[in-house]
Design a protein around this motif. Sequence first.
Motif, PDB file in Angstrom:
ATOM      1  N   ARG A 336       0.841  -1.204   0.000  1.00 54.72           N
ATOM      2  CA  ARG A 336       0.000   0.000   0.000  1.00 54.72           C
ATOM      3  C   ARG A 336       0.870   1.246   0.000  1.00 54.72           C
ATOM      4  N   SER A 337       1.944   1.172   0.774  1.00 52.83           N
ATOM      5  CA  SER A 337       2.818   2.329   0.861  1.00 52.83           C
ATOM      6  C   SER A 337       3.480   2.621  -0.487  1.00 52.83           C
ATOM      7  N   ALA A 338       3.929   1.551  -1.166  1.00 48.26           N
ATOM      8  CA  ALA A 338       4.544   1.734  -2.494  1.00 48.26           C
ATOM      9  C   ALA A 338       3.523   2.315  -3.460  1.00 48.26           C
ATOM     10  N   LEU A 339       2.314   1.821  -3.372  1.00 44.56           N
ATOM     11  CA  LEU A 339       1.262   2.318  -4.257  1.00 44.56           C
ATOM     12  C   LEU A 339       0.986   3.788  -3.967  1.00 44.56           C
ATOM     13  N   ALA A 340       0.890   4.119  -2.674  1.00 46.71           N
ATOM     14  CA  ALA A 340       0.573   5.489  -2.291  1.00 46.71           C
ATOM     15  C   ALA A 340       1.620   6.461  -2.803  1.00 46.71           C
ATOM     16  N   SER A 341       2.865   6.005  -2.875  1.00 46.28           N
ATOM     17  CA  SER A 341       3.914   6.939  -3.272  1.00 46.28           C
ATOM     18  C   SER A 341       3.839   7.278  -4.761  1.00 46.28           C
ATOM     19  N   VAL A 342       3.143   6.478  -5.554  1.00 42.19           N
ATOM     20  CA  VAL A 342       3.086   6.797  -6.987  1.00 42.19           C
ATOM     21  C   VAL A 342       1.674   7.080  -7.486  1.00 42.19           C
ATOM     22  N   ILE A 343       0.687   6.713  -6.728  1.00 40.91           N
ATOM     23  CA  ILE A 343      -0.681   6.726  -7.249  1.00 40.91           C
ATOM     24  C   ILE A 343      -1.150   8.120  -7.627  1.00 40.91           C
ATOM     25  N   MET A 344      -0.641   9.143  -6.920  1.00 43.53           N
ATOM     26  CA  MET A 344      -1.127  10.483  -7.216  1.00 43.53           C
ATOM     27  C   MET A 344      -0.749  10.908  -8.627  1.00 43.53           C
ATOM     28  N   GLY A 345       0.339  10.352  -9.123  1.00 41.07           N
ATOM     29  CA  GLY A 345       0.733  10.674 -10.478  1.00 41.07           C
ATOM     30  C   GLY A 345      -0.236  10.114 -11.514  1.00 41.07           C
ATOM     31  N   VAL A 383       1.712   5.222   4.565  1.00 42.91           N
ATOM     32  CA  VAL A 383       0.823   5.263   3.404  1.00 42.91           C
ATOM     33  C   VAL A 383       0.218   6.656   3.263  1.00 42.91           C
ATOM     34  N   CYS A 384      -0.334   7.177   4.373  1.00 41.23           N
ATOM     35  CA  CYS A 384      -0.921   8.527   4.321  1.00 41.23           C
ATOM     36  C   CYS A 384       0.131   9.552   3.945  1.00 41.23           C
ATOM     37  N   LEU A 385       1.295   9.415   4.558  1.00 37.61           N
ATOM     38  CA  LEU A 385       2.348  10.398   4.294  1.00 37.61           C
ATOM     39  C   LEU A 385       2.713  10.416   2.823  1.00 37.61           C
ATOM     40  N   ASN A 386       2.782   9.227   2.231  1.00 36.73           N
ATOM     41  CA  ASN A 386       3.134   9.168   0.815  1.00 36.73           C
ATOM     42  C   ASN A 386       2.086   9.873  -0.033  1.00 36.73           C
ATOM     43  N   ILE A 387       0.828   9.721   0.340  1.00 35.45           N
ATOM     44  CA  ILE A 387      -0.231  10.405  -0.400  1.00 35.45           C
ATOM     45  C   ILE A 387      -0.078  11.914  -0.239  1.00 35.45           C
ATOM     46  N   ILE A 388       0.121  12.344   1.008  1.00 29.36           N
ATOM     47  CA  ILE A 388       0.187  13.781   1.273  1.00 29.36           C
ATOM     48  C   ILE A 388       1.383  14.410   0.571  1.00 29.36           C
ATOM     49  N   SER A 389       2.496  13.652   0.514  1.00 30.75           N
ATOM     50  CA  SER A 389       3.698  14.229  -0.081  1.00 30.75           C
ATOM     51  C   SER A 389       3.523  14.529  -1.565  1.00 30.75           C
ATOM     52  N   LYS A 390       2.580  13.877  -2.208  1.00 29.30           N
ATOM     53  CA  LYS A 390       2.410  14.091  -3.652  1.00 29.30           C
ATOM     54  C   LYS A 390       1.140  14.860  -3.969  1.00 29.30           C
ATOM     55  N   LEU A 391       0.600  15.564  -2.965  1.00 31.30           N
ATOM     56  CA  LEU A 391      -0.671  16.264  -3.186  1.00 31.30           C
ATOM     57  C   LEU A 391      -0.629  17.198  -4.383  1.00 31.30           C
ATOM     58  N   ASP A 392       0.525  17.832  -4.584  1.00 29.31           N
ATOM     59  CA  ASP A 392       0.600  18.809  -5.664  1.00 29.31           C
ATOM     60  C   ASP A 392       0.293  18.201  -7.022  1.00 29.31           C
ATOM     61  N   GLN A 393       0.662  16.916  -7.198  1.00 33.68           N
ATOM     62  CA  GLN A 393       0.443  16.286  -8.503  1.00 33.68           C
ATOM     63  C   GLN A 393      -1.038  16.149  -8.822  1.00 33.68           C
ATOM     64  N   VAL A 394      -1.811  15.887  -7.789  1.00 37.57           N
ATOM     65  CA  VAL A 394      -3.211  15.620  -8.042  1.00 37.57           C
ATOM     66  C   VAL A 394      -3.988  16.928  -8.107  1.00 37.57           C
ATOM     67  N   ASN A 395      -3.473  17.925  -7.446  1.00 37.72           N
ATOM     68  CA  ASN A 395      -4.188  19.185  -7.357  1.00 37.72           C
ATOM     69  C   ASN A 395      -4.386  19.802  -8.733  1.00 37.72           C
ATOM     70  N   LEU A 403     -10.628  16.278  -2.108  1.00 34.33           N
ATOM     71  CA  LEU A 403      -9.869  15.535  -1.112  1.00 34.33           C
ATOM     72  C   LEU A 403      -9.880  16.196   0.257  1.00 34.33           C
ATOM     73  N   SER A 404     -10.111  17.508   0.251  1.00 32.46           N
ATOM     74  CA  SER A 404      -9.791  18.257   1.468  1.00 32.46           C
ATOM     75  C   SER A 404     -10.565  17.750   2.685  1.00 32.46           C
ATOM     76  N   GLN A 405     -11.742  17.268   2.462  1.00 30.26           N
ATOM     77  CA  GLN A 405     -12.519  16.830   3.620  1.00 30.26           C
ATOM     78  C   GLN A 405     -11.875  15.661   4.354  1.00 30.26           C
ATOM     79  N   SER A 406     -11.290  14.757   3.564  1.00 33.21           N
ATOM     80  CA  SER A 406     -10.636  13.626   4.222  1.00 33.21           C
ATOM     81  C   SER A 406      -9.234  13.996   4.669  1.00 33.21           C
ATOM     82  N   LEU A 407      -8.716  15.030   4.031  1.00 36.58           N
ATOM     83  CA  LEU A 407      -7.341  15.388   4.309  1.00 36.58           C
ATOM     84  C   LEU A 407      -7.155  15.833   5.749  1.00 36.58           C
ATOM     85  N   LEU A 408      -8.075  16.671   6.190  1.00 39.41           N
ATOM     86  CA  LEU A 408      -7.904  17.264   7.511  1.00 39.41           C
ATOM     87  C   LEU A 408      -7.829  16.206   8.619  1.00 39.41           C
TER      88      LEU A 408
END
Lengths: 593, 556
Positions: A336-345, A383-395, A403-408
Amino acid sequence: MAMVDEPLYPIAVLIDELKNNDIQLRLNSIHKLSTIACALGEERTRKELIPFLSENNDDDDEVLLAMAEELGVFIPCVGGVEHAHVLLPPLETLCTVEETCVRDKAVESLCRIGSQMREGDLVDSFIPLVKRLAAGEWFTARVSASGLFQIVYPSAPEIVKTELRSTYSQLCQDDMPMVRRSAASNLGKFAATVESAYLKTDIMQIFEDLTQDDQDSVRLLAVEGCAAFGKLLEPQDCVAHILPVIVNISQDKSWRVRFMVANQLYELCEAVGPEPTKMDLVPAYVRLLQDNEAEVRIAAAGKVTKFCRILSPELAIQHILPCVKELSSDSSQHVRSALASVIMGMASVLARNMILYHGIFDATIEQLLPIFLSLLKDEFPDVCLNIISKLDQVNQVIGIDLLSQSLLPAIVELAEDRHWRVRLAIIEYIPLLASQLGVGFFNNKLGALCVQWLQDKVYTIRDAAANNLKRLAEELGPEWAMQHIIPQMTNNPHYLYRMTILGAISLLAPVMGSEITCSKLLPAVINVSKDRVPNIKFNVAKVLQSLIAIVDQSVVEKTIRPCLVELSDDPDVDVRYFANQALQSIDHSMMSS
Amino acid sequence: MINIVIVLFTCQSFRDLGGEFNGLSSEFTFTYKTSLFFWLLFWYSTRKNRYKVNRNILTFSVSVKSAGEEQEGKVEMGVLGNSPKRKEYPDASPKKKSTTLRCLFDLDSRNYSPSRLSSAVRQSSFESQYEEILSAVSYCNFIFTFTDPLESPARQDLKRLKLTQILSIVKSCKRSVDELLLSHLMIMISTNLFRPLPPSSNTPTVSDLPDDELISNFSPAWPHLQIVYDILLRLVLNVDPTILCDYIEHHFLLKLLSLFQSEDPRERESLKNVFHRIYSRFTFYRSFMRKVMNDVFLHYVFETERHCGISDLLEIWGSIINGFAVPLKEEHKLFLMRVLIPLHKTKGLQLYHKQLSYCVSQFVQKEPALGGVAVRGILKYWPVTNCQKEVLLIGELEELVENIDPDHYRRLALPLCTQITRCLSSCNSQVAERALYVWNNELFVKMASAALEEVFPVIIEGMEKNLKFHWSKSVKQLTENVKAMLEDMDPNLYHRYLEEMDIRELEARQEELKRKERWERLELAAATAAAEQMKRISSSDQRNFFCFSVKKKNGV
């Protein structure tokens, strides 16, 4: 002293040093080989020093390693490239020692020398060396040999080329697995120098044999080079020869081999072109995404975005996306962590042809979003951290509102995580979040959170929190900081927390500008100068010193100087010291201005 | 756990069968106790056909029926795999089963005169029996992972039962096994054993804990694997190697060898046994087996440093070396130098040091002249920071000295004593104490005294430094004792060197100054040589730049 009159024999000095019991001295003298060579002159270096080194190879591995390294840059010392060949004998012996690092370094140095040597010299001295090593009695020589073929092959005469190819293929069939492994990992480099006519025949045969080796360690090294090798071939040859091998080996029994295939597969897609990719590689990749072994899924998941980038969006949506959905609830956290680190792309990859496939695109977002959200709610912080680190890609693609509602809640949870490293990681992403989410998001909860970190139990977190405030102030502007940060920075009964706030002030002041500093920050600092703890007081002195450059001269004279003068009479010696330091720097700045 | 429950249950209800139980156990010698109970349970249920309330018993009774009748279905199942609930379990038919078992038992009791087995199999009354065994073997080709929750435990137990059944047949065939059966058996063994091993459970290569058990990862399929290993072992022991070598060929051996990477110590233990037996019985494979084992060692030492089975392989080697004839062949000596001694280099030495030092000492005992090679090799790979390894290696050196050819004493005394002295002033008190204890060894002292003149200065310096500076009281105390002993050996010499110590220190300091000055002169000479060359060749050549950069680097 009497010794000054003794004649100087540089070689004798070296020999003497190399006999010493202390390994450090021996190492030092080897590192000064070039000095000795300079003192000897080129000719004597060639005739005396190098032969001596060729014989003296019974030392500690560390000394030999240093020697191998020095000899790699020794060409100028022996008189330029026309004499480079004299360096080969000592390096040849170093290629046969047992220690792997020494051999690797010797091969590296040989390659460096070989790439500068003249063609004729290569043929006369380097090729025989390679042949000798390849026929070596013990495996060490043969292992070293396989790394040297790419140097000599291009300049060899035709007849020798044939011989070299067959020697290499013998190395690939050597009965020691160590030799086969080395040959397999060097195959890509060697193949790059071989003419394309032989690539299809000789090299291809070698490659196929290696992928069927009975040792998985050999097979996986063969796979490692497959993409590089595939790119050397014409696409149609690659499809005809490499593709079946890879599809076959992607179902290898050993997970290590499958792991390697999962890592390499996307590169191969580029080599074979879109149609075969669709036919063969996509199914193979899907199988790897669903592999039984978590390690393989980790490797495959980590490449999912790169792989999709090569595919057309429909293919990706049709075949890959369902697997991704499954992986997002994989039983292994690392998958899951590996997936999270690339999924935002993925969002941006799939949105490439947004206009063309507008309907599909919306559907994609609908499918991707739940995956993002479920990963964001993952119990495993990485896993969460990996998602958050790539937020800019999805934005850029889907906007962050979704996303923001779940983000907080996710951020709040991470911010209170038990492990300080997790807290540290999220703090480091806060400026990124700020830039993506904007001021509105920060007003309520997050602003408070940022200040709260200043009171963490762990120093590193407090330190990071102070830095974070500075970066936030840069990102969102002094106005925002005025309203949301400064009012919340209150005094605390514990002196360590008060000190953190002082630190934060000194970081914020340059960002906030002179006006706010004078009106808000400076009074706070002056206020603390009457603290009962000396550590606070001398830190006040330090902070005041840093503020001198920011505020007006008049403020310095009116507020800062009196305060410092008071501190310089403090009973504590350290407080007095730092106060005086600060006063001195006021004087300095006055004089210079 | 469920087995134990069943066993308890069985014991309770079988109280009246005590007599038969004893009789049976004398006929069969099972290595695996629970399987005995299964046998009993199974037998009892088929004969009396009473205890069908228990689900497991029910399954067992079914098993025999399906083995006899539904061969096709089973082969299919072996291929298709994951559909454990595909078949409905019909009610057991007791009649058929009881004959089956009778046959089995008859077969077993008859085979006390084993030559009759093949003829017995051919007899029509045993034909169905034979078929049944074949089908049981093919049933066992189906692999249970024991990790998939969909697998039915009843099926797993059934397979174990069948494996046990096969094992007892194989055990009873003392001389020959039918060719067809043998080929089926070997296929079954290969499919069961040769599986990809899972990724290592812990990422660091070596655990700091010397206890093997703590880092082991138990294989979930062990209940099946164990019996398969036993079957293989029986075949290796009973079947003529010239027949078996059609099945156990190089490829098979390589795969077997790669299983030594298993993290399950039980599996490695079984493997070790099997592999060793193959080595001893298949004489024509010996050199091949030695070579491939060496490849594993070399791979471990020079490439990965990651292998669980080094100690087991070394144990096999220990017994191989034990059997070497004297004088040793050159090939074997090379093995000592090129493989065994480099094995001292790795950071995982603790895990296999006992076996390794046994191997080395075997060599030295066979040929004391090799002691020098061994000692020098170990000194070459002496660890810099790993104290546990140092303690082990000091022990090994001490043991080697006991076996060394006394003619070598003079040559080895200085390097050995230098290292031991370095150790006895180690900051680590365990290392220091271990090195001091070496002096209790008579042979070691004898060796040192062979070159007393050379050795004394080194040792005395170490001793005196210890007495002055060492932090540990017990080390100081021990040093005191050793010093007393050494003084007794040659009081005059001792005091002479003690007095010379200061002089030597002074000399060393002067030497240091000399060296510094020599290098300064050398660098000066290098600089002038470079400058001259610059003058001679006015055109700025690359190598001149190089010489200048050298000067800069060396701070001139």
